[in-house]
Design an enzyme around this catalytic site. Structure first.
Site, PDB file in Angstrom:
ATOM      1  N   SER A 161      32.635  63.279  52.846  1.00  0.00           N
ATOM      2  CA  SER A 161      33.078  63.131  54.101  1.00  0.00           C
ATOM      3  C   SER A 161      32.960  65.295  54.653  1.00  0.00           C
ATOM      4  O   SER A 161      31.667  65.453  54.859  1.00  0.00           O
ATOM      5  CB  SER A 161      34.419  62.958  54.205  1.00  0.00           C
ATOM      6  OG  SER A 161      35.407  62.954  55.159  1.00  0.00           O
ATOM      7  N   ASP A 185      28.858  59.831  52.278  1.00  0.00           N
ATOM      8  CA  ASP A 185      29.844  59.466  54.007  1.00  0.00           C
ATOM      9  C   ASP A 185      30.356  60.820  54.605  1.00  0.00           C
ATOM     10  O   ASP A 185      31.443  60.354  54.417  1.00  0.00           O
ATOM     11  CB  ASP A 185      30.353  58.201  53.526  1.00  0.00           C
ATOM     12  CG  ASP A 185      31.115  58.119  54.603  1.00  0.00           C
ATOM     13  OD1 ASP A 185      29.763  57.305  55.187  1.00  0.00           O
ATOM     14  OD2 ASP A 185      31.502  57.070  55.057  1.00  0.00           O
ATOM     15  N   HIS A 255      34.458  54.164  53.137  1.00  0.00           N
ATOM     16  CA  HIS A 255      34.419  55.253  53.705  1.00  0.00           C
ATOM     17  C   HIS A 255      33.825  55.371  51.397  1.00  0.00           C
ATOM     18  O   HIS A 255      33.406  56.745  51.189  1.00  0.00           O
ATOM     19  CB  HIS A 255      35.505  56.569  53.665  1.00  0.00           C
ATOM     20  CG  HIS A 255      35.616  57.875  54.214  1.00  0.00           C
ATOM     21  ND1 HIS A 255      33.850  58.159  54.437  1.00  0.00           N
ATOM     22  CD2 HIS A 255      35.480  59.267  54.108  1.00  0.00           C
ATOM     23  CE1 HIS A 255      33.990  59.730  55.186  1.00  0.00           C
ATOM     24  NE2 HIS A 255      35.097  59.828  54.925  1.00  0.00           N
TER      25      HIS A 255
END
Length: 454
Positions: A161, A185, A255
């Site tokens: 992330s 992601d 996610h």
């Protein structure tokens, strides 16, 4: 006199033992909670070192004097594992297993970048600001490593992330000389639409890969690396909840799936082929299955072993790839290209269900993402992905339906059905001259395909 000497020896041994015990203390990632998030946390970066000597006992690595830690071996490759936004303050559930998998795969330094103080904050924009500061901290450490003889090509940064963009900022500070960046992601909010200097981009390392699993919410949508993987199209992941009534899993499941997919690739027990394609629709329609056109080694695989295709991918610039997965581990699916030629006078539209069996176990797939067109003597093709590898295939069941229950049932006359395995280099399976009645299963034994273009 003797008593005094013994007493001093006891004191000395006790102190020595205390110091030895302290030296063996295991460091853990900072564990915070929601109250810290609500009040906000100031940035504090801690580096936790793991090696094969201390797989389950992290040692603190000093930013200023990292080489004082005898377990930090500059001649070994180094992998940085960088988490992202932590709105509740808890350590990532995947952290311990991720470290263990890396060290099982290779002898290396695994450095967990603990910036939980700084990532735990209800104010997401403040956390985004901290990503540059974390990158500056890592840049300082890597500069010391390089000065002392470390090879930047042997550095691998894995960022989750926001950690993906931290990796990119760090790599940019070395003009892309770092060996590899893996973005799991990569975060989208505040980064979507930004120029390359404000996010991760292919110039940040010698090889940059990005795995997208939540591009319609928390993840980044567009290309970021030399190769970008879009798992199940890059948005909704199988097995993840679709409604907000599922609680926190609704927000984090898609996610977080990127992390578990990449972790599964490290063991290499169930490799996932990534197919270069312009869109997920074309991929599901079976239009992107010819891997021989891509490289001599075929299509790349997802994850840790993708470095085998690095030179080709870097030369191509940016490659978009797609694949499908199961909802849980093992994630890999087993694909076939399905080709059908019909000889009905009229064109029919409909859906297919295929079942493979070796008479001990079976696998089934419903090809219902769109209605297929069956036109006389025109080959219809589609991708069929099964949740397991059923070998040898001794029986195939096929069912045709139109989805229009109130109309008279259709009959689909097949001149040929051909199933071409996309893995394992197995021979195609065929059957000729079949009649399918709508909503009825037809089971048959496949035979070797004839050398024919029909």
């Amino acid at each position: 006199m003797v008593c005094r000497t013994l007493c001093w020896r006891l004191v000395f041994v006790t102190l020595l033992g205390f110091d030895a015990h302290r030296a063996q203390e295991c460091e853990e990632m900072t564990d915070l909670d929601l109250k810290h998030s609500l009040s906000g946390t100031s940035l504090n970066v801690r580096l936790l070192l793991y090696t094969r000597v201390n797989v389950s006992c992290a040692q603190l690595l000093s930013h200023r004097e990292p080489f004082r830690n005898p377990r930090f071996n500059l001649s070994s490759p180094s992998t940085f594992l960088i988490h992202g936004y932590r709105p509740t303050g808890s350590p990532p559930v995947w952290l311990t297993q991720f470290v263990q998998l890396l060290l099982q795969r290779r002898d290396m330094n695994v450095i967990v970048v603990d910036w939980n103080r700084g990532a735990t904050n209800i104010n997401y924009w403040k956390v985004v600001d901290n990503t540059r500061k974390v990158a500056a901290n890592l840049t300082d450490l890597i500069q010391k490593m390089e000065v002392n003889g470390a090879n930047l090509s042997s550095i691998h940064m894995i960022g989750v992330s926001l950690g993906a963009h931290i990796s990119g900022f760090t790599g940019a500070n070395f003009n892309g000389r770092i060996g590899r960046i893996t973005a799991l992601d990569p975060a989208g909010p505040e980064f979507n639409g930004q120029p390359p200097s404000e996010r991760l981009d292919p110039s940040d390392a010698q090889f940059v890969e990005a795995l997208h699993t939540d591009m319609d919410a928390l993840g980044y949508r567009d290309l970021l690396g030399h190769i970008d993987y879009y798992a199940n199209g890059g948005a909704d992941q199988p097995g993840c909840p679709r409604t907000i009534f599922s609680g926190s899993e609704y927000f984090k499941c898609d996610h977080q799936r990127s992390v578990f997919l990449y972790m599964s690739s490290i063991s290499g027990s169930c490799p996932i082929t990534a197919y270069p394609c312009d869109s997920y629709t074309l991929f599901r329609d079976g239009k992107c299955m010819d891997c021989g056109k891509f490289t001599p080694d075929g299509c790349p695989v997802l994850g840790y072993d993708a470095v085998r295709w690095r030179d080709t991918l870097v030369q191509l610039g940016q490659t978009r790839t797609y694949f499908q997965t199961n909802k849980a581990s093992p994630f890999c699916k087993f694909g076939y290209k399905l080709d059908i030629v019909t000889w009905n006078q009229k064109t029919h539209w409909g859906y297919l269900t295929i079942k493979l069996s070796n008479r001990k176990e079976e696998a089934q797939v419903e090809l219902n993402h769109k209605s297929l067109m069956f036109e006389r003597f025109v080959e219809s093709s589609v991708l069929a992905q099964f949740d397991r590898d059923v070998q040898p295939v001794k029986e195939i069941s096929l069912k045709f339906c139109t989805g229009k229950g109130l109309r008279p049932r259709k009959k689909l006359r097949l001149l040929r059905i051909r199933l071409t395995p996309l893995q394992n280099h197995l021979r195609p399976l065929c059957r000729y001259d079949l009649l399918l009645e709508e909503n009825k299963d037809v089971t048959f034994r496949p035979i070797p395909c004839e050398d024919s273009n029909v």
